[in-house]
Scaffold this motif. Structure first.
Motif, PDB file in Angstrom:
ATOM      1  N   GLY A  81       7.581  13.441  -6.824  1.00 55.55           N
ATOM      2  CA  GLY A  81       8.681  13.231  -7.782  1.00 55.55           C
ATOM      3  C   GLY A  81       9.401  11.816  -7.738  1.00 55.55           C
ATOM      4  N   PHE A  82       9.128  11.312  -6.808  1.00 56.16           N
ATOM      5  CA  PHE A  82       9.880   9.972  -6.827  1.00 56.16           C
ATOM      6  C   PHE A  82       9.671   8.908  -7.797  1.00 56.16           C
ATOM      7  CE2 PHE A  82      11.399   5.828  -4.811  1.00 56.16           C
ATOM      8  CZ  PHE A  82      12.965   6.160  -4.690  1.00 56.16           C
ATOM      9  N   GLU A  83       8.348   8.740  -7.876  1.00 54.97           N
ATOM     10  CA  GLU A  83       7.921   7.475  -8.856  1.00 54.97           C
ATOM     11  C   GLU A  83       6.593   7.749  -9.314  1.00 54.97           C
ATOM     12  OE1 GLU A  83       7.244   3.989  -6.184  1.00 54.97           O
ATOM     13  OE2 GLU A  83       6.979   5.352  -4.609  1.00 54.97           O
ATOM     14  N   SER A  84       6.086   7.088 -10.256  1.00 58.23           N
ATOM     15  CA  SER A  84       4.634   7.212 -10.870  1.00 58.23           C
ATOM     16  C   SER A  84       3.498   7.197  -9.948  1.00 58.23           C
ATOM     17  CB  SER A  84       4.438   6.161 -11.825  1.00 58.23           C
ATOM     18  OG  SER A  84       3.003   5.899 -12.132  1.00 58.23           O
ATOM     19  N   ALA A  85       2.626   8.124 -10.067  1.00 56.80           N
ATOM     20  CA  ALA A  85       1.586   8.227  -9.182  1.00 56.80           C
ATOM     21  C   ALA A  85       0.503   7.038  -9.312  1.00 56.80           C
ATOM     22  CB  ALA A  85       0.755   9.467  -9.227  1.00 56.80           C
ATOM     23  N   PHE A  86       0.636   6.642 -10.486  1.00 55.87           N
ATOM     24  CA  PHE A  86      -0.257   5.638 -10.654  1.00 55.87           C
ATOM     25  C   PHE A  86       0.321   4.120 -10.829  1.00 55.87           C
ATOM     26  CE2 PHE A  86      -2.325   9.412 -12.224  1.00 55.87           C
ATOM     27  CZ  PHE A  86      -3.643   9.316 -11.609  1.00 55.87           C
ATOM     28  N   ASN A  87       1.508   3.967 -11.237  1.00 57.19           N
ATOM     29  CA  ASN A  87       2.300   2.597 -11.052  1.00 57.19           C
ATOM     30  C   ASN A  87       3.343   2.680 -10.272  1.00 57.19           C
ATOM     31  OD1 ASN A  87       0.363   1.244 -12.953  1.00 57.19           O
ATOM     32  ND2 ASN A  87       1.205   2.763 -14.371  1.00 57.19           N
ATOM     33  N   PRO A  88       3.453   3.019  -8.895  1.00 54.03           N
ATOM     34  CA  PRO A  88       4.584   2.970  -8.242  1.00 54.03           C
ATOM     35  C   PRO A  88       5.188   1.778  -7.914  1.00 54.03           C
ATOM     36  CG  PRO A  88       2.635   3.128  -6.891  1.00 54.03           C
ATOM     37  CD  PRO A  88       2.210   3.161  -8.049  1.00 54.03           C
ATOM     38  N   TYR A 142       0.864  -1.239  -0.014  1.00 58.34           N
ATOM     39  CA  TYR A 142       0.040  -0.086   0.119  1.00 58.34           C
ATOM     40  C   TYR A 142       0.851   1.202   0.070  1.00 58.34           C
ATOM     41  CZ  TYR A 142      -3.326   3.501   1.564  1.00 58.34           C
ATOM     42  OH  TYR A 142      -4.124   4.512   1.921  1.00 58.34           O
ATOM     43  N   TYR A 143       0.468   2.397  -0.822  1.00 57.74           N
ATOM     44  CA  TYR A 143       1.324   3.524  -1.007  1.00 57.74           C
ATOM     45  C   TYR A 143       0.441   4.935  -0.416  1.00 57.74           C
ATOM     46  CZ  TYR A 143       3.942   0.742  -4.128  1.00 57.74           C
ATOM     47  OH  TYR A 143       4.878  -0.114  -4.936  1.00 57.74           O
ATOM     48  N   GLY A 144      -0.658   4.684  -0.473  1.00 59.39           N
ATOM     49  CA  GLY A 144      -1.703   5.510   0.020  1.00 59.39           C
ATOM     50  C   GLY A 144      -1.315   7.077  -0.921  1.00 59.39           C
ATOM     51  N   CYS A 145      -1.830   8.176  -0.283  1.00 62.52           N
ATOM     52  CA  CYS A 145      -1.800   9.329  -1.035  1.00 62.52           C
ATOM     53  C   CYS A 145      -0.684  10.195  -1.134  1.00 62.52           C
ATOM     54  CB  CYS A 145      -3.195  10.080  -1.124  1.00 62.52           C
ATOM     55  SG  CYS A 145      -3.532  10.194   0.814  1.00 62.52           S
ATOM     56  N   GLN A 146      -0.441  10.707   0.198  1.00 63.59           N
ATOM     57  CA  GLN A 146       0.659  11.659   0.535  1.00 63.59           C
ATOM     58  C   GLN A 146       2.166  11.226  -0.061  1.00 63.59           C
ATOM     59  OE1 GLN A 146      -0.530  14.543   2.407  1.00 63.59           O
ATOM     60  NE2 GLN A 146      -2.324  13.490   1.666  1.00 63.59           N
ATOM     61  N   LEU A 147       2.628  10.189  -0.197  1.00 61.19           N
ATOM     62  CA  LEU A 147       3.713   9.765  -0.703  1.00 61.19           C
ATOM     63  C   LEU A 147       3.838   9.953  -2.286  1.00 61.19           C
ATOM     64  CD1 LEU A 147       6.446   8.055  -0.010  1.00 61.19           C
ATOM     65  CD2 LEU A 147       5.261   5.894  -0.949  1.00 61.19           C
ATOM     66  N   LEU A 148       2.784   9.841  -2.994  1.00 63.47           N
ATOM     67  CA  LEU A 148       2.758   9.831  -4.372  1.00 63.47           C
ATOM     68  C   LEU A 148       2.355  11.180  -5.024  1.00 63.47           C
ATOM     69  CD1 LEU A 148       1.071   6.347  -5.078  1.00 63.47           C
ATOM     70  CD2 LEU A 148       3.597   6.799  -4.924  1.00 63.47           C
ATOM     71  N   ARG A 149       1.421  11.807  -4.458  1.00 63.25           N
ATOM     72  CA  ARG A 149       0.671  13.005  -4.874  1.00 63.25           C
ATOM     73  C   ARG A 149       0.796  14.323  -4.224  1.00 63.25           C
ATOM     74  NH1 ARG A 149      -3.281   8.774  -5.420  1.00 63.25           N
ATOM     75  NH2 ARG A 149      -4.288   9.392  -3.578  1.00 63.25           N
ATOM     76  N   PRO A 150       1.048  15.356  -5.048  1.00 58.66           N
ATOM     77  CA  PRO A 150       1.045  15.587  -6.658  1.00 58.66           C
ATOM     78  C   PRO A 150       2.273  15.028  -6.861  1.00 58.66           C
ATOM     79  CG  PRO A 150       1.156  17.652  -5.444  1.00 58.66           C
ATOM     80  CD  PRO A 150       0.870  16.969  -4.367  1.00 58.66           C
TER      81      PRO A 150
END
Ligand code: SF4
Ligand code: SF4
Ligand code: FES
Lengths: 313, 291
Positions: free
Chosen positions: B165-172, B152-160
């Motif tokens: 910047g570290f990885e894709s927001a949809f395919n992390p 699980y990644y959740g929201c705050q690690l990926l978006r915006p």
């Protein structure tokens, strides 16, 4: 121009057969937009394919769909950039809205939510009578500009987890539109607008999904956060805003006095003694109750914190 | 290697186990975590709801402390703290009106203007980029083979993603790569990047719990036996709060939810107890022969 053969898998849908996947092969070059891909499939291979597209330049907002699972505008997606390592692309209709046929969904619920927030400027009578001029500063224009750029594509709402679970939430696009007028100095209906928006704003979970998918960089979640900045000016009370007020005031107060947040105090003050006790029992059962008593040191240089928090806006 | 470390309030409070696990595995991996001098709360996703400029100033104060300590990078184990610092720094850089307000506040606090020279990173980014998956694998003493772990990644690690910047927001794949390094089998599930609902706990808990339940059910439906996440607030929502979820949805199953470094700690040979896990997780792991 170099062309490559790609496979486009489309999730088709109609009332009679339900949803099913169908694959098409065609050639694309590095400029081919997904709307062009769909047009060619429809005119050369499958006249039954239903999709919407009009402007082909990210203005009309009609070509919203999921491309490889990502809520996107088809016209803004270049086919060769979207293919996977097998040169395949998956295309589906948007989530949340009822399906009509293939890639077409019924987004009436989106328009309804937009309509609910009075999406027009309501100027002062004297301006309408030509006795006064409308003026705004460049700063004020910069502030509302972003939230005005919505093209009604519906992608943010289709991707929002709160809208799905909570019918009373107006959703990202309507909030961006609503806030755009709340913060427009020329508008005369700020308090009515806050009445419409405030309870709903606290139904947003700040997950930044709307920000991520918006093709226009409208950043609806930021509009929602800015709406919450007006909580002190909001005179109404709903169960949600009462709880939010308690919660946010406690957060602010804890930071102002200690520089940090103690979650157990926050729970106690937000939910009240009863609910906090139930939480304590859960923690006790889980063997984590001891952490509720963790005491971190306060910030030493509280003058810095106080200076920054200064006069409240 | 020395890294400036921002634990955040929750992991020094009721998510203490997040800090415990982070510290334990950092030591094994020769990462010296230098706690940020006199750090303050970042205001998470809440302070900007009250006042954006105050929020940004609070975050910049931490970053300025890191700068003073002589580092250009600050690692945190919490996705919300990470998001808060990154969004604040981004606004400061790109919003001149906000910058003016923030600069005045820093001045009022007798602090210097901030020159935006510190990068905030998630602790797992440091694990992947600086320590390296191969290196982590070398420290595995107890491969967790056979364990199916929902990633699980959740929201705050990926978006915006333009800010994070570290990885894709949809395919992390960061969490998946770390789970694979422990020898466990990572399980991707449809709701892996959806929000756990924690931010709504303070205003609309009914919907918040629904969201948490959606995550847990989605992971379970794909065959996960447990779930790992990267955030001290996801930790509260998906771990202890599961009891509430069970009551509300009359559910008879539980999915142990661990912080990702707790899983890594297990594979390094620490016991669930040493890693500060909750009773439910300890019992489940024992039933799988891990204690
Ligand atoms: S940030 Fe709020 S409005 Fe935007 S997608 Fe998430 S819940 Fe919906
Ligand atoms: S806010 Fe953005 S994503 Fe949402 S409807 Fe408007 S343009 Fe589309
Ligand atoms: S066709 Fe108009 S936005 Fe894509």
């Amino acid at each position: 121009m170099e062309e490559k053969e790609i496979t486009v898998n489309i999730k088709k849908y109609n009332d009679k057969d339900g949803a099913f996947w169908k694959s098409y092969k065609l050639k694309a070059d590095k400029y081919t937009q997904m709307t062009e891909v769909l047009r060619r499939i429809k005119s050369e291979q499958d006249p039954s394919l239903a999709y919407r597209a009009s402007c082909h330049m990210a203005v009309c907002g009609s070509c919203s769909m999921k491309i490889n699972g990502i809520p996107s505008l088809a016209c803004r997606t270049i086919a060769l950039q979207a293919v996977d390592e097998k040169n395949e692309i998956n295309v589906e209709s948007m989530d949340y809205y009822p399906g009509v046929r293939d890639l077409i969904t019924d987004i009436d619920v989106f328009y309804d939510k937009m309509y609910k927030v009075m999406p027009r400027l309501i100027a002062d009578e004297s301006v309408l009578m030509g006795e006064n001029e409308q003026r705004m500063t460049p700063e004020n224009q910069t502030e509302v500009w972003k939230f005005q750029e919505c093209i009604y594509c519906g992608l943010c709402v289709s991707a929002c987890p709160s809208v799905k679970e909570d019918e009373q939430f107006l959703g990202p696009a309507a909030h961006a539109k609503g806030f755009r007028f709340v913060d427009d100095v020329r508008d005369t209906k700020r308090s009515e607008r806050l009445d419409l928006l405030m309870d709903s704003a606290y139904r947003c979970t700040s997950c930044y999904m709307c920000y991520e998918v918006c093709p226009q960089d409208v950043q609806p979640v930021i509009a929602i956060k800015k709406t919450k900045n007006y909580l002190d000016q909001y005179k109404g009370n709903t169960p949600i805003t009462i709880m939010a007020r308690k919660h946010d005031d406690t957060v602010e107060n804890l930071i102002e006095t200690t520089g940090k947040i103690k979650e157990s105090t926050l729970f106690l003050k937000t939910f009240g003694f009863g609910e906090a006790m139930r939480d304590a029992i859960d923690m006790l059962k889980s063997g984590k109750f001891k952490y509720a008593f963790e005491k971190d040191s306060n910030v030493k240089n509280m003058n810095e914190i106080k200076g920054m928090m200064g006069e409240k806006k | 290697m020395k890294v400036a470390y921002y634990p955040g309030c929750a992991s020094h409070g009721i998510a203490k186990d997040v800090d415990i696990a982070t510290q334990l595995i950092a030591k094994d991996l020769d990462l010296e975590l230098m706690e940020v001098d006199d750090w303050n709360c970042c205001g998470g996703g809440f302070m900007d709801d009250k006042n954006e400029a105050v929020h940004a100033s609070l975050n910049l104060r931490n970053l300025e402390k890191v700068e003073k300590m002589g580092y250009d990078k600050m690692a945190t184990p919490c996705s919300v703290c990470l998001n808060s610092h990154k969004v604040a720094a981004d606004k400061y850089e790109n919003d001149p009106v906000l910058k003016e307000d923030v600069d005045q506040r820093l001045k009022d606090a007798n602090m210097e203007e901030y020159d935006n020279g510190v990068e905030s990173e998630h602790f797992i980014w440091v694990l992947i980029r600086d320590v390296g998956i191969e290196n982590i694998r070398k420290h595995v003493k107890r491969p967790l083979s056979g364990l199916k772990v929902g990633t699980y990644y959740g929201c705050q690690l990926l978006r915006p993603s333009n800010v994070m910047g570290f990885e894709s927001a949809f395919n992390p794949h960061s969490v998946m790569d770390l789970v694979a390094a422990t020898g466990a089998t990572p399980v991707a599930f449809p709701m892996k990047t959806a929000c756990c609902g924690f931010p709504l706990m303070g205003s609309n808990p009914t919907v918040a719990l629904k969201m948490a339940n959606n995550i847990l059910s989605s992971a379970r439906n794909e065959g996960s036996e447990m779930l790992v996440h990267p955030c001290s607030l996801c930790h509260l929502q998906l771990d202890v709060t599961q009891d509430k979820i069970q009551r509300q949805f009359k559910q008879n199953w539980r999915l142990p939810a661990l912080y990702i470094t707790q899983l890594i700690g297990l594979s390094f040979g620490y016991t669930p107890k040493q890693l500060g896990m909750s009773r439910g997780s300890i019992e489940y792991l024992r039933s799988r022969g891990i204690s």
